[in-house]
Design an enzyme around this catalytic site. Structure first.
Site, PDB file in Angstrom:
ATOM      1  N   PRO A  89       0.908  -1.251   0.055  1.00 42.07           N
ATOM      2  CA  PRO A  89      -0.088  -0.024   0.034  1.00 42.07           C
ATOM      3  C   PRO A  89       0.799   1.297  -0.096  1.00 42.07           C
ATOM      4  O   PRO A  89       0.417   2.329  -0.273  1.00 42.07           O
ATOM      5  CB  PRO A  89      -0.848  -0.207   0.996  1.00 42.07           C
ATOM      6  CG  PRO A  89      -0.361  -1.270   2.108  1.00 42.07           C
ATOM      7  CD  PRO A  89       0.614  -2.029   1.098  1.00 42.07           C
ATOM      8  N   GLU A 116       2.726  -8.154   9.012  1.00 40.64           N
ATOM      9  CA  GLU A 116       2.535  -6.554   9.699  1.00 40.64           C
ATOM     10  C   GLU A 116       3.489  -5.708   8.660  1.00 40.64           C
ATOM     11  O   GLU A 116       3.319  -4.536   8.628  1.00 40.64           O
ATOM     12  CB  GLU A 116       2.904  -6.476  11.073  1.00 40.64           C
ATOM     13  CG  GLU A 116       2.156  -7.203  12.005  1.00 40.64           C
ATOM     14  CD  GLU A 116       0.448  -6.655  11.746  1.00 40.64           C
ATOM     15  OE1 GLU A 116      -0.105  -5.565  11.608  1.00 40.64           O
ATOM     16  OE2 GLU A 116      -0.114  -7.826  11.523  1.00 40.64           O
ATOM     17  N   ARG A 154      -4.200  -8.594 -20.061  1.00 40.10           N
ATOM     18  CA  ARG A 154      -5.168  -8.249 -21.333  1.00 40.10           C
ATOM     19  C   ARG A 154      -4.555  -7.330 -22.295  1.00 40.10           C
ATOM     20  O   ARG A 154      -5.245  -7.089 -23.158  1.00 40.10           O
ATOM     21  CB  ARG A 154      -6.476  -7.743 -20.752  1.00 40.10           C
ATOM     22  CG  ARG A 154      -6.660  -6.627 -19.908  1.00 40.10           C
ATOM     23  CD  ARG A 154      -7.824  -6.488 -19.326  1.00 40.10           C
ATOM     24  NE  ARG A 154      -8.734  -5.973 -20.155  1.00 40.10           N
ATOM     25  CZ  ARG A 154      -9.050  -4.976 -20.702  1.00 40.10           C
ATOM     26  NH1 ARG A 154      -8.080  -4.205 -20.520  1.00 40.10           N
ATOM     27  NH2 ARG A 154      -9.961  -4.730 -21.823  1.00 40.10           N
ATOM     28  N   ASP A 169     -10.663   0.742 -24.896  1.00 46.06           N
ATOM     29  CA  ASP A 169     -10.965   0.807 -23.303  1.00 46.06           C
ATOM     30  C   ASP A 169     -11.447   2.357 -22.920  1.00 46.06           C
ATOM     31  O   ASP A 169     -10.652   3.188 -23.049  1.00 46.06           O
ATOM     32  CB  ASP A 169      -9.946   0.188 -22.454  1.00 46.06           C
ATOM     33  CG  ASP A 169     -10.100  -1.188 -22.605  1.00 46.06           C
ATOM     34  OD1 ASP A 169     -10.911  -1.789 -22.813  1.00 46.06           O
ATOM     35  OD2 ASP A 169      -8.953  -1.721 -22.080  1.00 46.06           O
TER      36      ASP A 169
END
Ligand code: ADE
Length: 242
Positions: A89, A116, A154, A169
């Site tokens: 993150p 963690e 993709r 897209d």
């Protein structure tokens, strides 16, 4: 063709998503090549420990550096041809541009963070890029890695049936995609716009561009600042603003 190598303490998590749909077809055809590795297999100690308590104290466990280093040494044949990505993150936010850049790589090695935290030396000495899939915290990097592999795969020629579908897209054009419809032309009184049934390709293209601009203007005005807008597009947007 990119080769994906995924390092995880839960490689079995990937079996179901990679064994269905387009990714399965692409693997079967040899258009993409996905290899799963259990980091535990590279932990030499008696208990195959991949985590340990943090130096300095505190709660939680920290992913150890040695098994990750050993796994990378075994998996990466030519370091300069491989991109080592850590899912975290704390990384740069993943988007379509990053997916496009990664689709050109020869080998993408994805390290799935867990516990963690991870020993900082993994970041410092072993990883080229740190990538996050959004501002929320997952239980580990595995689901984030699946998102990355799916979005990158993709874009590889031969993965999608119709070569045009990735080029049109949302995001790759810089705009959100126009609305799509299929048969029937009317269902419970819900109508498909007449223009799409008209057979006038020029009018259909104009309608698609306009609805694409309108949807982007309403939902993601931030994309308009980046998009390649023609003078005609700008005029259309000015009309929305009235
Ligand atoms: N690991 C935990 N949360 C994550 C996120 N948002 N993106 C990438 N890896 C993660």
């Amino acid at each position: 063709m990119p080769r994906f190598d995924i390092l995880s303490v839960f490689p079995e998590m990937f079996l179901s998503p990679f064994n269905a749909s387009l990714l399965k077809k692409a693997s079967d055809k040899g258009v993409i090549d996905i290899h799963l590795h259990n980091i535990r297999d590279y932990a030499d100690d008696k208990h195959h420990m991949t985590d340990d308590a943090p130096y300095g104290g505190g709660g939680g466990m920290v992913m150890k550096v040695e098994p990750v280093e050993k796994a990378l040494a075994a998996i990466v044949a030519e370091r300069h041809k491989a991109l080592v990505v850590l899912m975290t993150p704390q990384g740069e936010t993943f988007n379509q541009k990053t997916a496009e850049a990664l689709s050109l790589c020869e080998q993408i090695v994805i390290v799935c963070g867990h516990y963690e935290g991870i020993d900082e030396r993994i970041r410092q000495y072993l990883v080229d890029r740190e990538i996050s899939i959004g501002d929320y915290i997952l239980t580990g990097g595995e689901i984030a890695a699946m998102v990355l592999v799916d979005a990158v795969s993709r874009l590889v020629p031969g993965v999608l049936g119709n070569n045009d579908s990735a080029a049109c897209d949302s995001f790759s054009t810089g705009l959100l995609e126009y609305p799509q419809y299929t048969r029937p032309a009317e269902y419970k009184g819900w109508q498909v716009p007449d223009v799409l049934l008209s057979g006038h390709h020029k009018e259909i293209d104009a309608w698609r561009r306009k609805t694409s601009l309108r949807r982007t203007w309403l939902r993601r005005p931030d994309l308009l600042a980046e998009g390649n807008l023609s003078d005609e597009d700008k005029k259309i947007i000015e009309e929305f603003e009235i």
